[in-house]
Design an enzyme around this catalytic site. Structure first.
Site, mmCIF file in Angstrom:
data_model
loop_
_atom_site.group_PDB
_atom_site.id
_atom_site.type_symbol
_atom_site.label_atom_id
_atom_site.label_comp_id
_atom_site.label_asym_id
_atom_site.label_seq_id
_atom_site.Cartn_x
_atom_site.Cartn_y
_atom_site.Cartn_z
ATOM 1 N N ARG A 17 -9.951 10.713 -6.312
ATOM 2 C CA ARG A 17 -10.938 9.790 -5.749
ATOM 3 C C ARG A 17 -12.316 10.428 -5.650
ATOM 4 N NH1 ARG A 17 -10.485 6.996 0.280
ATOM 5 N NH2 ARG A 17 -12.721 6.825 0.655
ATOM 6 N N ARG A 72 -16.200 -1.298 -0.273
ATOM 7 C CA ARG A 72 -14.995 -1.719 0.445
ATOM 8 C C ARG A 72 -14.816 -3.229 0.263
ATOM 9 N NH1 ARG A 72 -12.692 2.310 3.068
ATOM 10 N NH2 ARG A 72 -13.955 4.148 3.529
ATOM 11 N N LYS A 96 0.866 -1.195 0.000
ATOM 12 C CA LYS A 96 0.000 0.000 0.000
ATOM 13 C C LYS A 96 0.893 1.233 0.000
ATOM 14 C CE LYS A 96 -3.977 2.104 2.273
ATOM 15 N NZ LYS A 96 -3.487 3.484 2.088
#
Length: 307
Positions: free
Chosen positions: A43, A184, A23
């Site tokens: 985003r 998610r 990440k």
């Protein structure tokens, strides 16, 4: 373009059919290569092409009607530097061209959503990953696929050793999974007790905020007051508050005075009792380090951009 999101986990998932990616510590960015140009989308959906002209130029090598999902990072002294990414993202168009030379951006791509007009979001991750690697490896930097492994032991080694390079943790995906747009559907394992929190208010003044009032994503916890902000964070929060002002300077001054007088609340802070604060609507998002819901107070590491 709605992006996939990840749910936080506290331990490394280990099961057959999982893929592990580092990440990266940067800003989420969708690259859209149309027939005529390149569009860079945050985003939030905001278009930020002018902030990263170096990435936009590199993405012209992609086939028309191609969409990538990934993270924009800036490398400095052998590690990714989030503050430098923020500096790039906040630059004006004129300044961005200069920073592109002194602080070049890299794009850590982790998914391909469309390739030469073919929508791939329903395809399994394993297939999308293969197409992403085939697409980007011949091009080379600054567009690069993130590393990936299906070996949980190697993933655990990455988790322990890569933070020195600015890696935040791991993202875990199922090999057979379609792209979970707007959900998610992935998992993320971060180092320490770092998490995102909603900033619902601040103490002090808009020009000199002293601490933030936070709601942590751990059930129905009451708001908490952070530890005192560093000078850099005070300046960053003050700039964010100023950006919310009315378009007219006069109107902004009047609105700020009215809000200061009328929009106040109180929160209970450990060792301080009732503390007055000014609410924020909509809230901001901050990355915080916190080990207990009571003591010590959460430490604000940085504001989270909407990228």
């Amino acid at each position: 373009m709605r992006v996939a999101l990840a749910a936080a986990v506290r331990t490394l998932p280990r099961a057959a059919g999982l893929a592990y990616e580092p990440k990266f510590d940067g800003h989420r960015l969708v690259i859209v290569r149309t027939a005529e140009e390149v569009v860079l989308q945050a985003r939030s959906g905001r278009i930020v092409t002018s902030a990263f002209p170096d990435l936009a130029a590199a993405a012209l090598q992609l086939p028309a009607a191609t969409v990538l999902d990934g993270e924009v990072v800036v490398w400095h002294a052998g590690r990714t530097d989030f503050a430098l990414v923020q500096r790039r993202a906040a630059a004006t168009a004129a300044r961005a061209a200069v920073l592109a030379q002194s602080l070049p951006a890299s794009y850590a791509a982790f998914d391909v959503l469309e390739l030469a007009g073919l929508d791939l979001r329903a395809r399994p991750y394993e297939r999308r990953r293969a197409l992403l690697v085939d697409l980007l490896l011949p091009l080379g930097p600054p567009l690069q696929p993130v590393p990936m492994t299906t070996d949980p032991e190697l993933a655990a080694t990455w988790y322990e050793t890569l933070p020195a390079s600015g890696i935040e943790g791991l993202v875990v995906k199922r090999l057979d999974q379609a792209y979970p747009a707007g959900r998610r559907g992935w998992q993320k394992l971060r180092h320490t007790d770092v998490r995102d929190a909603a900033v619902v208010g601040y103490t002090g003044t808009a020009r000199r905020p002293l601490a933030l009032v936070l709601v942590l994503p751990v059930g129905d916890e009451a708001p908490l007051v952070s530890s005192p902000l560093t000078a850099a964070l005070r300046a960053e929060v003050a700039a964010e508050l100023a950006s919310r002002a009315a378009p007219s300077a006069t109107a902004a001054s009047t609105a700020a005075s009215t809000a200061t007088a009328a929009s106040t609340a109180t929160v209970t802070a450990i060792g301080l009792g009732e503390v007055p604060f000014r609410p924020l609507d909509p809230p901001l998002t901050a990355e915080v380090r916190h080990t207990s819901t009571r003591h010590p107070p959460p430490e604000v590491l940085r504001l989270r951009s909407d990228l």
